[in-house]
Write an enzyme that holds these catalytic residues in place. Sequence first.
Site, PDB file in Angstrom:
ATOM      1  N   LYS A 278      15.904  -0.966  10.840  1.00 33.00           N
ATOM      2  CA  LYS A 278      15.885   0.258  11.638  1.00 33.00           C
ATOM      3  C   LYS A 278      16.764   0.088  12.876  1.00 33.00           C
ATOM      4  CE  LYS A 278      11.198   1.876  10.567  1.00 33.00           C
ATOM      5  NZ  LYS A 278      11.581   3.180   9.996  1.00 33.00           N
ATOM      6  N   ARG A 352       5.275   3.314   0.574  1.00 31.30           N
ATOM      7  CA  ARG A 352       4.942   3.690  -0.806  1.00 31.30           C
ATOM      8  C   ARG A 352       4.844   2.461  -1.702  1.00 31.30           C
ATOM      9  NH1 ARG A 352      10.267   7.370  -0.919  1.00 31.30           N
ATOM     10  NH2 ARG A 352       9.776   7.319   1.312  1.00 31.30           N
TER      11      ARG A 352
END
Length: 500
Positions: A278, A352
Amino acid sequence: MEFSIRSLAPQKAKAGCLVLGVHVAELGKAGRQADKAAQGALRRVLAQGDLAAKAGATLLLQRLPGLAAERVLLVGLGERKEFGLGALRDALRGAAQALREIGARDAAFYVADLAPPGLGLPAVLRHAVLGIRDVFYRFDQLKTQKKAPPPALATLTLALASGPVTLQAQAALKEAAATADGVDLARTLGNLPPNICSPAYLAEEARKLARQFSLGLQVLERKDMEKLGMGSLLSVAQGSRQPPKLVVLRYRGGPAKQRPLVLVGKGITFDTGGISLKPGAEMDEMKFDMSGAGSVLGALRALAGMRAPVNVVGIVAACENMPDGQATRPGDIVTTMSGQTVEILNTDAEGRLILCDALTYSARFDPAAVVDIATLTGACVIALGHVASGLFANDERLSDQIRAAGEEAWDRVWPMPVWEDYQEQLRSNFADMANIGGRPGGSITAACFLARFTPKLRWAHLDIAGTAWKSGREKGSTGRPVPLLVRLALRLASGRTGKA
Ligand code: BES
Ligand code: MN
Ligand code: ZN
């Protein structure tokens, strides 16, 4: 802070502060009673227009004649015809903020005048306790200097100007206090820094809850996950020095034959993005990426604390997403516990990857319903902002129940589609699916990914990326959606439908 309920004439309440609700220049029942005893002093003040019209405005008055209380805090409820749950929450917060600032040690809060049309006293009591506890929450254990002094207010009486205190009202108070304890736990876990709140810390916290409330506990370690074939969860954990934990907490408060509600929380204790690193700005906020897990622990604490007649299993999938020589690469293909393979095109779509294995695992509890809670996508923040959590489900009745629970708790959600049409965005040339679906509908394709692991379950997914914490000056965990989860568990157990 201690809460109690009492029936007490306002003029006689010997409290440090009386709190009275006022619709635009119109006193409630308790207010009129107090005003009479004070020979019209309250009406005279209101006639001067010193209390602003909006819900949550406050005005503090000192030593009024004829009243036993030292102070009176008037709190604005806004226009009577616009008064609803939202305005009630604003008024409660406003009053709580004022109570935090003043020196009163105790207060009598006249709550019955604050009931919007259609809302009973028990609901008002629940919102009062949660709203006030929310404002009084502090997280300063890691500050050594310039700590704000603790608030003086130690006891708060939720007062009724007339009528008996019912068993229902007492039960609502107990339920709300336990829910507030659960919210506090979720907030504190979220606020703790990622060098303290690791996967092992979350497991230890679950152990504490298990001891305190006699809950069933199981902590699966890396080798257990290997045996179960949780290749997807393990692929996220492999770049971190912190070993992953899969925590299972069981609360059995309902009949033995009642199938449980299973809550599955995303517990990424820090999300760097992994090799798909990130950008640096605000990366610290990725300590809140375990908020789903925190809400599961908070909800269990709440339900166990109030001895709710429900069966609930909490599953916390905890690990850290770090870049490292051992970390998963973009392009790696892993095999999930379900047997399906996943091409990991972006290691930052890690939520996920841990949830899919936890959801597959959840089937062994023969659940009545499974709800996962996750700070899953930035796209959900773009779609719904910081007001509503995203609601995705493969069962309309469950979806309706969750919406209704969210409205009741003022912890709102908004439904989003999980249509087959979106599934093709997850196509991979090399595996059964990719772990990302491109920018369009990012929160939907994330839910669609999860849906592939829950075909036989009544399942819903809450994307709390926009609601679990606040940024900026007010940076901190909100404890959402603990209030919703508690209401949901109580609703499902009592067999009410979403429309009721
Ligand atoms: N934890 C983040 C989601 C997130 C981002 C929550 C910002 C709140 C604020 C999640 O693991 C993530 O990184 N998601 C990616 C998915 C993308 C790579 C498909 C995202 O949202 O950018
Ligand atoms: Mn991520
Ligand atoms: Zn994440």
